[in-house]
Design a protein around this motif. Structure first.
Motif, PDB file in Angstrom:
ATOM      1  N   ASP A 273       0.857  -1.185   0.000  1.00 33.43           N
ATOM      2  CA  ASP A 273       0.000   0.000   0.000  1.00 33.43           C
ATOM      3  C   ASP A 273       0.898   1.241   0.000  1.00 33.43           C
ATOM      4  N   PRO A 274       0.866   2.054  -1.059  1.00 31.84           N
ATOM      5  CA  PRO A 274       1.784   3.203  -1.113  1.00 31.84           C
ATOM      6  C   PRO A 274       1.540   4.228  -0.005  1.00 31.84           C
ATOM      7  N   VAL A 275       0.307   4.358   0.468  1.00 25.71           N
ATOM      8  CA  VAL A 275       0.025   5.311   1.547  1.00 25.71           C
ATOM      9  C   VAL A 275       0.654   4.819   2.845  1.00 25.71           C
ATOM     10  N   ALA A 276       0.463   3.532   3.150  1.00 22.23           N
ATOM     11  CA  ALA A 276       1.077   2.968   4.357  1.00 22.23           C
ATOM     12  C   ALA A 276       2.592   3.048   4.278  1.00 22.23           C
ATOM     13  N   LEU A 277       3.136   2.794   3.092  1.00 21.88           N
ATOM     14  CA  LEU A 277       4.589   2.871   2.914  1.00 21.88           C
ATOM     15  C   LEU A 277       5.095   4.282   3.159  1.00 21.88           C
ATOM     16  N   ALA A 278       4.379   5.281   2.659  1.00 27.71           N
ATOM     17  CA  ALA A 278       4.801   6.673   2.847  1.00 27.71           C
ATOM     18  C   ALA A 278       4.806   7.054   4.325  1.00 27.71           C
ATOM     19  N   LYS A 279       3.807   6.587   5.064  1.00 28.89           N
ATOM     20  CA  LYS A 279       3.750   6.889   6.499  1.00 28.89           C
ATOM     21  C   LYS A 279       4.923   6.238   7.232  1.00 28.89           C
ATOM     22  N   TYR A 280       5.231   4.995   6.864  1.00 30.32           N
ATOM     23  CA  TYR A 280       6.370   4.300   7.473  1.00 30.32           C
ATOM     24  C   TYR A 280       7.669   5.049   7.174  1.00 30.32           C
TER      25      TYR A 280
END
Length: 249
Positions: free
Chosen positions: A28-35
């Motif tokens: 998930d690119p959104v979850a990755l960005a938050k990480y």
């Protein structure tokens, strides 16, 4: 979250589970960005080298829930990651996780989560996470790890909410990382930083080759809030007094 809670219950059986758990994931690119934001990585179309560990965390907890002891008191003491090539955002990945048998240690017994990641048939990433179940130990077991700390190159100020922010992006909601009042029953005067956040923050500070192995030992917990020093030199890196690491291209 429920799997983590099950792992904290009393153990089952007398041996470590022999299963190999697999899962296919699309990142998930959104979850990755938050990480990436929490750990200090620059946002790119490649996964931070520690992110597959997050993807595999649920499988690790599912295996730990079948262990012959409760996860309470288990300590992550070492981690080695080998990235065979950068893992690209958009690739469908197959994760596989198994766990080793228990081995003697001078402070109890250790076991290892063995994790691999494939893109199609290609092995792109693998790791070994060594964990200690504290208890009666074996003084005859020696540790051959030797390390010369590199000089200080940076200072990091870590906020009180770091454990909660990392838990939100990693799924690791161990109470020792969340609040001081939750950490005190486990012997900590304040909440402590996640070891894998510390490793991730170190790797985010390094210039990494496409293929490498990064091995770390977690030496002492980081109490939150805190100010720590980071250092790197040649193939070594450290958060002084807390983490020792070696990078092999």
């Amino acid at each position: 979250m429920l799997t983590t809670l099950r792992a904290a219950l009393p153990g089952r059986g007398s041996t470590m589970p022999g299963d190999v758990l697999e899962r296919e994931v699309a990142v998930d690119p959104v979850a990755l960005a938050k990480y990436a934001h929490v750990c200090g990585f620059t946002l790119r179309d490649e996964l931070p080298p520690t992110y597959p560990h997050v993807l595999a965390f649920g499988l690790q907890m599912a295996l730990l829930a079948q262990a012959p002891f409760s996860a309470v008191g288990v300590v992550h003491i070492a981690n080695a990651i080998t990235q065979h090539r950068p893992v690209r955002l958009g690739e469908t990945l197959t994760l596989a996780v198994s766990v080793s048998e228990l081995r003697p240690h001078r402070r109890g017994r250790t076991f290892e989560f063995l994790t691999s990641v494939r893109a199609g048939e290609e092995l792109v990433w693998e790791s070994t996470s060594t964990n200690l179940k504290r208890g009666a130990g074996d003084d005859a077991v020696s540790d051959d790890w030797t390390f010369e700390p590199p000089p200080e190159t940076a200072e990091w100020r870590l906020r009180d909410d770091l454990g909660r922010r990392y838990a939100a992006v990693s799924g690791d909601h161990n109470p020792i990382h969340l609040h001081g009042w939750a950490a005190k029953p486990f012997g900590f005067e304040r909440a402590i930083a996640h070891g894998m956040w510390t490793k991730a923050r170190c790797l985010a500070a390094l210039r990494l080759p496409d293929a490498f192995t990064a091995e770390v030992r977690f030496k002492r917990p980081i109490l939150l809030p805190s100010t720590v020093t980071f250092g790197e030199a040649a193939d070594r890196f450290a958060v002084h007094g807390h983490l020792e690491g070696v990078l092999t291209a």
